[in-house]
Design a protein around this motif. Structure first.
Motif, PDB file in Angstrom:
ATOM      1  N   LEU A 119       0.839  -1.199   0.000  1.00 28.85           N
ATOM      2  CA  LEU A 119       0.000   0.000   0.000  1.00 28.85           C
ATOM      3  C   LEU A 119       0.879   1.256   0.000  1.00 28.85           C
ATOM      4  N   PRO A 120       0.298   2.446  -0.231  1.00 30.76           N
ATOM      5  CA  PRO A 120       1.114   3.654  -0.434  1.00 30.76           C
ATOM      6  C   PRO A 120       1.987   4.083   0.734  1.00 30.76           C
ATOM      7  N   SER A 121       1.615   3.775   1.983  1.00 33.72           N
ATOM      8  CA  SER A 121       2.405   4.260   3.113  1.00 33.72           C
ATOM      9  C   SER A 121       2.676   3.145   4.106  1.00 33.72           C
ATOM     10  N   GLY A 122       3.696   3.372   4.945  1.00 34.43           N
ATOM     11  CA  GLY A 122       4.054   2.388   5.949  1.00 34.43           C
ATOM     12  C   GLY A 122       2.926   2.130   6.933  1.00 34.43           C
ATOM     13  N   LEU A 123       2.227   3.188   7.373  1.00 33.64           N
ATOM     14  CA  LEU A 123       1.131   3.021   8.325  1.00 33.64           C
ATOM     15  C   LEU A 123      -0.026   2.235   7.713  1.00 33.64           C
ATOM     16  N   GLN A 124      -0.322   2.486   6.436  1.00 33.48           N
ATOM     17  CA  GLN A 124      -1.373   1.719   5.766  1.00 33.48           C
ATOM     18  C   GLN A 124      -0.992   0.249   5.655  1.00 33.48           C
ATOM     19  N   ASN A 125       0.282  -0.003   5.328  1.00 32.03           N
ATOM     20  CA  ASN A 125       0.749  -1.391   5.245  1.00 32.03           C
ATOM     21  C   ASN A 125       0.632  -2.083   6.591  1.00 32.03           C
ATOM     22  N   LEU A 126       1.007  -1.366   7.654  1.00 29.60           N
ATOM     23  CA  LEU A 126       0.948  -1.943   8.993  1.00 29.60           C
ATOM     24  C   LEU A 126      -0.501  -2.229   9.400  1.00 29.60           C
ATOM     25  N   ALA A 127      -1.385  -1.288   9.122  1.00 32.31           N
ATOM     26  CA  ALA A 127      -2.791  -1.454   9.508  1.00 32.31           C
ATOM     27  C   ALA A 127      -3.472  -2.596   8.754  1.00 32.31           C
ATOM     28  N   ALA A 128      -2.987  -2.902   7.556  1.00 30.17           N
ATOM     29  CA  ALA A 128      -3.633  -3.934   6.723  1.00 30.17           C
ATOM     30  C   ALA A 128      -3.150  -5.345   7.040  1.00 30.17           C
ATOM     31  N   ILE A 129      -2.102  -5.472   7.870  1.00 34.86           N
ATOM     32  CA  ILE A 129      -1.555  -6.805   8.156  1.00 34.86           C
ATOM     33  C   ILE A 129      -2.581  -7.735   8.816  1.00 34.86           C
ATOM     34  N   PRO A 130      -3.326  -7.293   9.849  1.00 30.57           N
ATOM     35  CA  PRO A 130      -4.294  -8.213  10.477  1.00 30.57           C
ATOM     36  C   PRO A 130      -5.330  -8.761   9.493  1.00 30.57           C
ATOM     37  N   SER A 131      -5.890  -7.872   8.647  1.00 32.64           N
ATOM     38  CA  SER A 131      -6.907  -8.343   7.694  1.00 32.64           C
ATOM     39  C   SER A 131      -6.303  -9.304   6.678  1.00 32.64           C
ATOM     40  N   ARG A 132      -5.030  -9.073   6.327  1.00 30.89           N
ATOM     41  CA  ARG A 132      -4.360  -9.979   5.398  1.00 30.89           C
ATOM     42  C   ARG A 132      -4.230 -11.375   6.015  1.00 30.89           C
ATOM     43  N   MET A 133      -3.866 -11.427   7.290  1.00 25.42           N
ATOM     44  CA  MET A 133      -3.718 -12.714   7.960  1.00 25.42           C
ATOM     45  C   MET A 133      -5.079 -13.393   8.156  1.00 25.42           C
ATOM     46  N   LEU A 134      -6.094 -12.616   8.551  1.00 28.18           N
ATOM     47  CA  LEU A 134      -7.410 -13.193   8.789  1.00 28.18           C
ATOM     48  C   LEU A 134      -8.082 -13.652   7.501  1.00 28.18           C
ATOM     49  N   GLY A 135      -7.606 -13.146   6.380  1.00 30.91           N
ATOM     50  CA  GLY A 135      -8.181 -13.540   5.093  1.00 30.91           C
ATOM     51  C   GLY A 135      -7.717 -14.890   4.595  1.00 30.91           C
ATOM     52  N   LEU A 136      -6.726 -15.483   5.256  1.00 37.80           N
ATOM     53  CA  LEU A 136      -6.231 -16.801   4.836  1.00 37.80           C
ATOM     54  C   LEU A 136      -7.259 -17.884   5.162  1.00 37.80           C
ATOM     55  N   ASP A 137      -7.382 -18.851   4.275  1.00 39.65           N
ATOM     56  CA  ASP A 137      -8.303 -19.975   4.477  1.00 39.65           C
ATOM     57  C   ASP A 137      -7.547 -21.283   4.260  1.00 39.65           C
ATOM     58  N   PRO A 138      -7.092 -21.920   5.340  1.00 46.71           N
ATOM     59  CA  PRO A 138      -6.301 -23.156   5.198  1.00 46.71           C
ATOM     60  C   PRO A 138      -7.065 -24.290   4.524  1.00 46.71           C
ATOM     61  N   THR A 139      -8.384 -24.234   4.521  1.00 49.58           N
ATOM     62  CA  THR A 139      -9.169 -25.309   3.910  1.00 49.58           C
ATOM     63  C   THR A 139      -9.345 -25.124   2.405  1.00 49.58           C
ATOM     64  N   ASN A 140      -8.952 -23.968   1.893  1.00 46.14           N
ATOM     65  CA  ASN A 140      -9.117 -23.698   0.459  1.00 46.14           C
ATOM     66  C   ASN A 140      -7.829 -23.064  -0.059  1.00 46.14           C
ATOM     67  N   ILE A 141      -6.924 -23.885  -0.555  1.00 49.55           N
ATOM     68  CA  ILE A 141      -5.606 -23.411  -0.968  1.00 49.55           C
ATOM     69  C   ILE A 141      -5.712 -22.720  -2.325  1.00 49.55           C
ATOM     70  N   SER A 142      -5.877 -21.411  -2.287  1.00 51.28           N
ATOM     71  CA  SER A 142      -5.910 -20.618  -3.516  1.00 51.28           C
ATOM     72  C   SER A 142      -4.512 -20.048  -3.785  1.00 51.28           C
ATOM     73  N   ALA A 143      -4.430 -19.158  -4.762  1.00 51.05           N
ATOM     74  CA  ALA A 143      -3.134 -18.551  -5.093  1.00 51.05           C
ATOM     75  C   ALA A 143      -2.568 -17.770  -3.911  1.00 51.05           C
ATOM     76  N   THR A 144      -3.447 -17.138  -3.118  1.00 47.07           N
ATOM     77  CA  THR A 144      -2.977 -16.349  -1.971  1.00 47.07           C
ATOM     78  C   THR A 144      -2.314 -17.236  -0.933  1.00 47.07           C
ATOM     79  N   GLU A 145      -2.995 -18.334  -0.555  1.00 47.58           N
ATOM     80  CA  GLU A 145      -2.438 -19.252   0.432  1.00 47.58           C
ATOM     81  C   GLU A 145      -1.161 -19.903  -0.095  1.00 47.58           C
ATOM     82  N   ALA A 146      -1.132 -20.224  -1.379  1.00 45.81           N
ATOM     83  CA  ALA A 146       0.054 -20.844  -1.969  1.00 45.81           C
ATOM     84  C   ALA A 146       1.252 -19.905  -1.911  1.00 45.81           C
ATOM     85  N   ALA A 147       1.012 -18.614  -2.249  1.00 47.64           N
ATOM     86  CA  ALA A 147       2.102 -17.631  -2.213  1.00 47.64           C
ATOM     87  C   ALA A 147       2.629 -17.462  -0.794  1.00 47.64           C
ATOM     88  N   PHE A 148       1.720 -17.392   0.183  1.00 46.23           N
ATOM     89  CA  PHE A 148       2.140 -17.239   1.569  1.00 46.23           C
ATOM     90  C   PHE A 148       2.955 -18.454   2.028  1.00 46.23           C
TER      91      PHE A 148
END
Length: 493
Positions: free
Chosen positions: A136-165
């Motif tokens: 994201l454009p700024s460090g604070l925005q990147n920091l604030a978005a980390i929790p939602s990024r982690m909560l968006g993972l779905d171990p039961t459905n391995i999509s491109a996002t889970e594979a990249a992580f």
């Protein structure tokens, strides 16, 4: 020719360290990976041949990734070339007018605070690359978005996002595991290379749908020469301001890296002004080619020394290996997952936050240097890189207040058959570092030295670091040094 074998071996080690870092730093800078490779090639072939620090390796640096990302975001990629050309010219002029010594006067607390702030920004930005997402454009925005990024993972459905992580985590685990457990016979194989190989092989063998590095068929296709509009950009105040910022920060990082490299070996010492001129020519060429800015970089430089390099041939050859690999095997690079490069940068960013150095500052120099470090770090993260550095330098001026009446440091020297005598008179502060450094480095090698500190009532941490480093290096070379008259406030050990 007698050292060619050692330099050849060292150049291969540096090449293996440099390849993933060149591409990863380019990604962190918001540009395509080949831009970083071009800078690595120029840093090796051109700057390696001209450098004032023979064992230092130059290339794209994590320390400039944040500022380049902001420049490309705010002014566009087309502005980067003119900015680097101007920055290179400024560095060349600084070398010609012998301003290199003044960069040594920048407080170590400011430099380490700057690097720590950059490290935080790289970690919170590249964390999103682990998910195949753009920062994201700024460090604070990147920091604030980390929790939602982690909560968006779905171990039961391995999509491109889970594979990249998963690839990112595997890369980090392989890198750190190798560095901790590698056998002595393979100690020169870099952890970053092992991590990237592990991530790449896993993605390839499992056929994972992750984003991979995009590299053109020919390295020449990645070169973007300036067009007629460059003259108008030279007159843009924003371009000039950015060029000054990059020239200043790149020069400071380069010369402090060179000082660190000098501590690692007993060979030729750095000519700071020659190094500045070489870096300026390199950045000028990078600007003309549409590549990333360069500095002297400590990770690749330390790998060069540890691998046994003796001359500048090693740095030059590593640039040749990058060129040959990109020209002949670009298809290999296209298999590397972007998440693997992001993982390498996350580890690099964490390592830039050097808390051990802060403890050292607090133990040896009191409360003010750690405060300078913390203020620089926070301002870099919350505002921008240049503001953070200026805040740190401004706070460093507070170290002068107790010594205003004896601010001018006088240096007296004489020598006879018994050895060399150097006497200091006045407070040793960072404003006297260029003169003090020249005096210390001008003492003939191998001769016994008496350093008289009896008329030095106080010394700030920048001067003490300089004196202690010189003393340690001098004694390590076998030359006796006797320190007389030092007080508890000016203890050299």
């Amino acid at each position: 020719m007698q050292f060619l074998g050692r330099d050849l071996t060292a150049s291969i080690v540096v090449f293996l360290v440099a390849m993933p870092l060149c591409m990863g730093i380019a990604v962190a800078s918001g540009v395509s990976p080949e831009k970083g490779l071009i800078t690595g090639i120029i840093g090796g072939l051109v700057v390696g041949a001209l450098a004032g620090s023979p064992l230092q390796v130059s290339g794209p640096a994590a320390g400039l990734a944040v500022i380049v990302y902001e420049l490309v975001r705010d002014q566009g990629l087309s502005a980067l070339g003119p900015i680097l050309i101007l920055a290179g010219l400024i560095q060349v002029a600084a070398g010609i007018f012998r301003l290199g010594g003044w960069f040594k006067a920048i407080s170590p607390a400011v430099v380490h605070g700057m690097l720590a702030g950059i490290g935080v920004l790289i970690v919170v930005g590249q964390f999103h690359v682990l998910f195949d997402a753009r920062p994201l454009p700024s460090g604070l925005q990147n920091l604030a978005a980390i929790p939602s990024r982690m909560l968006g993972l779905d171990p039961t459905n391995i999509s491109a996002t889970e594979a990249a992580f998963g690839i990112g985590l595997l890369t980090i685990a392989a890198m750190l595991g190798w560095e901790k457990l590698r056998p002595a016979s393979l100690r020169l194989v870099p952890g970053a290379l092992v991590g990237v190989l592990a991530g790449t092989l896993a993605a390839f063998m499992l056929g994972l749908p992750v984003t991979r590095v995009a590299v053109p068929e020919s390295i020449t296709a990645a070169i973007t020469l300036p067009d007629a509009s460059i003259l108008a950009k030279f007159l843009d105040p924003a371009v000039l301001t950015s060029a000054l910022a990059i020239a200043f920060i790149a020069s400071a990082e380069t010369l402090l890296s060179a000082a660190a490299v000098d501590k690692m070996h007993d060979g030729v010492r750095t000519d700071y002004n020659k190094e500045l001129r070489a870096q300026g020519i390199g950045n000028l060429l990078c600007g003309a080619a549409g590549a990333l800015p360069m500095t002297g970089v400590i990770v690749r430089s330390s790998a060069n020394v540890q691998a046994g390099a003796v001359t500048r041939a090693s740095a030059m050859l590593h640039g040749a290996w990058i060129l040959g690999f990109v020209a002949l095997l670009p298809w290999v690079l296209r298999e590397i997952p972007m998440a693997a490069l992001g993982a390498i940068l996350v580890v690099t960013g964490v390592r830039l936050v050097n808390l051990v150095h802060v403890k050292h500052l607090a133990r040896d120099h009191g409360l003010l240097p750690p405060v300078i470090w913390a203020a620089t770090l926070l301002t870099v993260v919350l505002e921008d890189l240049l503001t953070g550095v200026l805040v740190g330098i401004g706070l460093s001026l507070l170290e002068l207040v107790p010594n205003l009446k004896r601010l001018r440091l006088k240096i007296y020297q004489d020598h006879d058959e018994a050895g060399h005598r150097l006497a200091l008179d006045g407070a040793a502060t960072f404003v006297a570092i260029p003169k003090l450094s020249d005096a210390l480095e001008g003492i003939p090698a191998g001769r016994p030295v008496t350093l008289d500190m009896s008329k030095v009532p106080a010394a700030d941490h920048s001067s003490l670091e300089l004196l202690r480093d010189w003393l340690q290096r001098r004694r390590a070379s076998g030359a006796p040094v006797l320190v007389t008259g030092s007080s508890p406030k000016v203890e050299l050990g």
